[in-house]
Enzyme design. Sequence first.
Site, short mmCIF file in Angstrom:
data_model
loop_
_atom_site.label_atom_id
_atom_site.label_comp_id
_atom_site.label_asym_id
_atom_site.label_seq_id
_atom_site.Cartn_x
_atom_site.Cartn_y
_atom_site.Cartn_z
CG HIS A 90 -2.31 3.83 -15.77
ND1 HIS A 90 -2.68 3.72 -17.10
CD2 HIS A 90 -1.12 4.49 -15.77
CE1 HIS A 90 -1.75 4.28 -17.85
NE2 HIS A 90 -0.80 4.76 -17.07
CD GLU A 107 2.93 4.70 -15.87
OE1 GLU A 107 2.66 3.70 -16.59
OE2 GLU A 107 2.69 5.85 -16.23
CG HIS A 165 0.08 9.86 -15.81
ND1 HIS A 165 -0.80 8.98 -15.23
CD2 HIS A 165 0.58 9.21 -16.89
CE1 HIS A 165 -0.81 7.84 -15.91
NE2 HIS A 165 0.01 7.96 -16.93
NE ARG A 185 -5.89 7.85 -25.80
CZ ARG A 185 -6.22 6.78 -26.53
NH1 ARG A 185 -7.42 6.66 -27.02
NH2 ARG A 185 -5.33 5.85 -26.76
#
Length: 303
Positions: A90, A107, A165, A185
């Site tokens: 991200h 996050e 991740h 992605r």
Amino acid sequence: MTIGTKVAPFSLKPWFSERVWGKSDLKPWYEETGTTELVGEAWLTGPQCLVESGPYTGQTLASVAEKMGGEFPLLVKILFPADKLSVQVHPDDAQATAMGETRGKTECWYVLEAEPGATVALGLKPGVGAKEVAASVESGTMELLLEHVPVSVGDMLFVDAGTVHAIGPGVVLLETQQTSDVTYRLYDYGRPRELHLEKGLQVIRPKTQAGKVASRKMDGFTRLIEQKYFVVDRFDVASADEVTVAFDGAGCLVGLAGRGVVITGEGQLEIAPGKAVVVPVGNASVIVETGSGVSFTRCVAPV
């Protein structure tokens, strides 16, 4: 951003996101999902989640926030992977803005369930950068470049923007993040889904702050993580007891185990596993009472 100063706390109905890597059965968290498709995520504070209490019942969280002149700052989800999620990354706020997005995505994951030997992929191995990542996508070897971290129930993991991740089966995670769904992605194990390699390679950081976070005992609760965009705490309230829960910014309570009642100036709301009660203003507090014991998290966007 705080939604406003005149909105009482309210409960939200989870919204279930269908994913190819999800599950058909989310018990014991949810008896049903309303779909026969595989569900990977239960969005607890998603913009499309419906209000279940108070004067805004039946409206979406996004519409309530818009009426109050703001946006709810945290997206809280429960993830239910039955298969591997894609390897992804991200952007941070600056990178996202430069690419035409509203904001980045930082996050954290709190482990609710974990099978023996469960791991998550968090970051790249030393010496690995964008060039090696691109080559590994072509050769199908990207998993070999990732740091695989063993996880157990109760672990908290920080996943800052720029961290490559991935999540695999064997875990259920409570994810607290910026309100953003910007995901690039990088690798998807041959599944026929779109990759975002060009953008993803631009935002990769070989070294980040991602990793396990040690919890801290506080006065009446456990601090799981404290970061720029969110603070997440866990409360464990014994049977026939109550606790006052303060909010220094907009946030929510998420039930983990047992049941209780959230008492506000406007009435009572149930707190139950897998459900969120939104507290849309900072400088506020609620009382949580329980007859048989309840555990929940407080997720707050610091002001």
